[in-house]
Design a protein around this motif. Structure first.
Motif, short mmCIF file in Angstrom:
data_model
loop_
_atom_site.label_atom_id
_atom_site.label_comp_id
_atom_site.label_asym_id
_atom_site.label_seq_id
_atom_site.Cartn_x
_atom_site.Cartn_y
_atom_site.Cartn_z
N SER A 45 52.51 -18.79 -35.63
CA SER A 45 51.96 -18.71 -36.90
C SER A 45 51.70 -17.97 -37.83
O SER A 45 51.71 -17.43 -39.38
N ILE A 46 49.72 -18.70 -37.45
CA ILE A 46 48.99 -17.66 -38.47
C ILE A 46 49.19 -16.91 -38.24
O ILE A 46 48.96 -15.54 -39.43
N TRP A 47 49.20 -16.03 -36.84
CA TRP A 47 48.75 -14.54 -36.92
C TRP A 47 50.51 -13.45 -37.03
O TRP A 47 50.05 -12.68 -38.02
N ASP A 48 51.46 -14.18 -37.12
CA ASP A 48 52.77 -13.74 -37.32
C ASP A 48 51.99 -13.06 -39.47
O ASP A 48 52.92 -12.11 -39.23
N LEU A 49 52.01 -14.32 -40.22
CA LEU A 49 51.60 -14.23 -41.10
C LEU A 49 51.00 -13.09 -41.90
O LEU A 49 51.42 -12.17 -43.09
N PHE A 50 49.44 -13.08 -41.06
CA PHE A 50 48.41 -12.55 -41.14
C PHE A 50 49.05 -10.83 -41.28
O PHE A 50 49.01 -10.11 -42.05
N TYR A 51 49.83 -10.52 -39.94
CA TYR A 51 50.49 -9.51 -39.79
C TYR A 51 51.48 -8.85 -40.36
O TYR A 51 51.81 -7.80 -40.91
N LEU A 52 52.32 -9.97 -40.77
CA LEU A 52 52.93 -9.66 -41.86
C LEU A 52 52.25 -9.10 -43.35
O LEU A 52 53.24 -8.47 -44.24
N SER A 53 51.57 -9.65 -43.98
CA SER A 53 50.44 -9.51 -45.19
C SER A 53 50.39 -7.78 -44.96
O SER A 53 50.04 -7.67 -45.65
N ILE A 54 49.56 -8.02 -43.53
CA ILE A 54 49.32 -6.43 -43.81
C ILE A 54 49.97 -5.13 -43.57
O ILE A 54 50.62 -4.11 -44.62
N ARG A 55 51.42 -5.65 -43.14
CA ARG A 55 52.77 -4.59 -42.82
C ARG A 55 53.29 -4.34 -44.58
O ARG A 55 52.71 -3.05 -45.08
N ASN A 56 53.21 -5.61 -45.44
CA ASN A 56 53.14 -5.53 -46.51
C ASN A 56 52.65 -4.29 -47.10
O ASN A 56 52.54 -4.08 -48.45
N ALA A 57 50.63 -4.84 -47.14
CA ALA A 57 49.72 -3.59 -47.81
C ALA A 57 49.82 -2.49 -46.88
O ALA A 57 50.03 -1.15 -47.60
N ASN A 58 50.61 -2.37 -45.92
CA ASN A 58 50.38 -0.44 -45.53
C ASN A 58 51.71 0.06 -46.03
O ASN A 58 51.91 1.55 -46.72
N LEU A 59 52.76 -0.62 -46.32
CA LEU A 59 54.08 0.07 -47.15
C LEU A 59 53.84 0.31 -48.65
O LEU A 59 53.60 1.36 -49.02
N VAL A 60 52.45 -0.12 -48.88
CA VAL A 60 52.11 0.34 -50.67
C VAL A 60 50.97 1.06 -50.38
O VAL A 60 51.00 2.13 -50.96
N ILE A 61 50.48 1.55 -48.82
CA ILE A 61 49.14 1.89 -48.66
C ILE A 61 50.05 3.47 -48.70
O ILE A 61 49.80 4.56 -49.22
N LYS A 62 51.09 3.32 -47.62
CA LYS A 62 51.78 5.14 -47.84
C LYS A 62 52.64 4.86 -48.96
O LYS A 62 53.16 6.62 -48.92
N ASN A 63 53.43 4.17 -49.65
CA ASN A 63 54.45 4.83 -50.38
C ASN A 63 54.11 4.63 -51.84
O ASN A 63 54.91 5.64 -52.50
N ALA A 64 52.69 4.10 -52.42
CA ALA A 64 52.45 3.67 -53.62
C ALA A 64 52.52 5.56 -54.24
O ALA A 64 52.69 6.07 -55.62
N PRO A 65 51.64 6.08 -53.43
CA PRO A 65 50.61 7.87 -53.61
C PRO A 65 52.21 8.96 -54.31
O PRO A 65 52.09 9.73 -54.28
N ASN A 66 52.98 8.41 -53.07
CA ASN A 66 54.73 9.34 -53.04
C ASN A 66 55.39 8.85 -55.12
O ASN A 66 56.57 10.43 -54.44
N GLY A 67 55.48 7.84 -55.68
CA GLY A 67 55.94 7.86 -56.52
C GLY A 67 56.28 8.60 -57.27
O GLY A 67 55.27 9.25 -57.93
N ASN A 68 57.74 8.36 -57.98
CA ASN A 68 58.05 10.01 -58.98
C ASN A 68 57.27 9.49 -60.10
O ASN A 68 57.61 10.32 -61.01
N ALA A 69 57.83 8.41 -60.10
CA ALA A 69 56.94 7.79 -61.93
C ALA A 69 55.97 6.84 -62.26
O ALA A 69 55.87 6.07 -62.97
N ILE A 70 54.79 6.68 -61.04
CA ILE A 70 53.66 6.20 -61.61
C ILE A 70 52.31 6.83 -61.51
O ILE A 70 52.34 8.63 -61.11
N SER A 71 51.33 7.36 -62.40
CA SER A 71 50.26 7.79 -62.73
C SER A 71 48.95 8.16 -61.56
O SER A 71 49.46 6.50 -60.47
N LYS A 72 48.82 8.61 -60.93
CA LYS A 72 47.29 8.70 -60.01
C LYS A 72 46.53 7.76 -59.72
O LYS A 72 46.44 6.90 -59.34
N ALA A 73 46.37 7.18 -61.35
CA ALA A 73 45.63 5.69 -61.42
C ALA A 73 45.96 4.57 -61.16
O ALA A 73 45.43 4.01 -60.30
#
Length: 492
Positions: A110-138
């Protein structure tokens, strides 16, 4: 508008789960007008979601939820492996130091699965945030840096408990197959993520509970200590000390420790990075149920008393009675004899359920930073230094009710120690300072002192298989890049 990082009588957050196989995100809906949990599940495609700062912030908040749930389970496991504490019930087997039985293998999955779920959620932000069309680069950079800090934090828990693990980043997060990377490769990713975090995160956290640049530097210092890069650990912790942003909370009695660990505490001068909880069911700190007994009324939901100590334990017996930290232990018969001890470090008499304790989990407080510096400075110089001694003495003075920054009668003296005995002194001090914070077992492993200290304190011999946890069946069964024999940790 409140977010998940505020806890004082207000809405913290929605309980947000994201299935690892999904590219959809359920956004958080917040309110500052009510204490009730408000949930409005609404799935949105990635291309329609990571466009505004508010959307990316909601996605970043989602990183916290899985590891918040996993860390209390982690602490309960680790505290059963210490020289000052024993496991009871299904946790008793852990205190034999012979590896994990079926029940505890399921828990660490359970601990392993929860850590990797958190990592996946982080990866989604890292991948997609720079491509937002209404968010500043900062703003995009800020949330990516926060996501990288949290990804590094998660991988640090994984690599210390399992050694090398599969690395999943934004580049390969959708691939089912991921080889088992070496521990060095995992640490390389962690350090790279934290270097981004320390350069981009703000000096002051936008909200209590979010990491800032000083939290990133502190985590980096701990990583460098873990990997025996002592010059870097010394210098990075020194940067945080010289910022003068943190200080130890002074205490005058054992009850004053509730100013640091109590359920009503919002933040303190020594908080660097804590996992935040609130007094609401499913949003509270589950760990608080483990060290408490229903008969004491110190935990409103009763408690499991799954972790305890004993008056005959050598760590307890050898601790100075004038040390206020010792009085956190109190005598209580839990059915194992009249010498049993429980701890009142983490208590919440008003918690209504086992998942509703308001106590935060202090992963990095100023005491951690000071002792990282004390050890790193000694190891780097191959001798104790005056600056390292002062850092150690600040923690020690506070434990005796003294002013942390003023010379006192309980101070250690530089001339009494060499490099080896000074490090041993720091290990001993950490054993008193961080009880029930989930840090002791990892420290004993890191310093190579586990076998010696556990044998001396509780008379147990640590099986080699006990030092690492088995790669869970949830990973072995579904990751075709792993060989169930070659990639499994020894003994499992």
């Amino acid at each position: 508008m409140m977010t998940i990082f505020h806890k004082n009588k207000q809405q913290l957050a929605l309980r947000l789960w994201q299935q690892m196989s999904s590219l959809l995100l359920i956004p958080l809906i917040f309110t500052s007008c009510t204490k009730e949990l408000v949930e409005n599940p609404r799935s949105l495609a990635v291309e329609n979601f990571y466009n505004t700062a508010a959307e990316v912030e909601a996605a970043t908040n989602a990183i916290y939820i899985p590891y918040r749930d996993g860390l209390p389970l982690l602490v309960a496991q680790h505290e059963s492996y210490t020289d000052y504490c024993y496991g009871r019930g299904t946790y008793a087997q852990l205190s034999d130091f012979q590896g994990l039985n079926t029940t505890n293998i399921t828990r660490i999955q359970s601990i392993w699965d929860l850590f990797y779920l958190s990592i996946r959620n982080a990866n989604l932000v890292i991948k997609n945030a720079p491509n937002g069309n209404a968010i500043s680069k900062a703003d995009a950079d800020k949330y990516v840096a926060e996501a990288k800090f949290l990804r590094a934090f998660n991988y640090f828990q994984l690599v210390r408990n399992w050694d090398g693990v599969p690395i999943r980043t934004e580049a390969n997060m959708n691939d089912i197959a991921a080889k088992r990377n070496t521990s060095q490769e995992v640490y390389n990713l962690i350090i790279a993520d934290l270097k981004v975090a320390e350069s981009v995160l703000p000096d002051v956290s936008a909200q209590i509970g979010r990491p800032n640049k000083w939290a990133a530097k502190t985590l980096l210092a701990d990583i460098y200590l873990q990997t025996a890069n002592y010059n870097e650990a010394r210098d990075k912790s020194d940067e945080v000390m010289k910022s003068r942003r943190y200080s130890l909370v002074s205490i005058a009695s054992t009850d004053d420790f509730q100013k640091i660990f109590g359920p009503e505490v919002v933040t303190t001068t020594e908080e660097i990075f804590y996992t935040k909880y609130t007094r609401q069911t499913l949003l509270g700190n589950f760990w608080v149920a483990f060290p408490n007994h229903p008969g004491t009324k110190l935990f409103g939901a009763g408690g499991f008393f799954a972790n305890y100590s004993d008056a005959n334990n050598l760590v307890y017996k050898n601790q100075d009675n004038a040390d206020l930290r010792k009085a956190q232990w109190y005598s209580y018969n839990i059915g194992l004899g009249t010498t049993s001890l429980l701890s009142k470090k983490f208590i919440d008499p008003l918690a209504t359920t086992t998942t509703a304790a308001g106590n935060d989990m202090p992963w990095y407080r100023y005491a951690d930073l000071l002792l990282i510096y004390a050890e790193a400075s000694c190891r780097a110089a191959n001798a104790p230094t005056a600056e390292g001694l002062e850092a150690l003495n600040q923690v020690h003075r506070r434990a005796y009710g003294k002013i942390p920054t003023a010379i006192s009668t309980v101070d250690f003296v530089l001339g009494n120690y060499n490099a080896s005995t000074f490090v041993d002194l720091i290990i001993k001090e950490r054993g008193y300072e961080f009880q029930y914070e989930g840090k002791r077992w990892l420290e004993l492993k890191r310093t190579g002192k586990a076998a010696e200290i556990i044998k001396a304190a509780v008379g147990k011999t640590i099986a080699q298989k006990h030092y690492l946890w088995p790669i869970p069946i949830s990973e072995m069964s579904f990751n075709p890049a792993l060989d169930p024999v070659k990639d499994q940790n020894p003994g499992y």
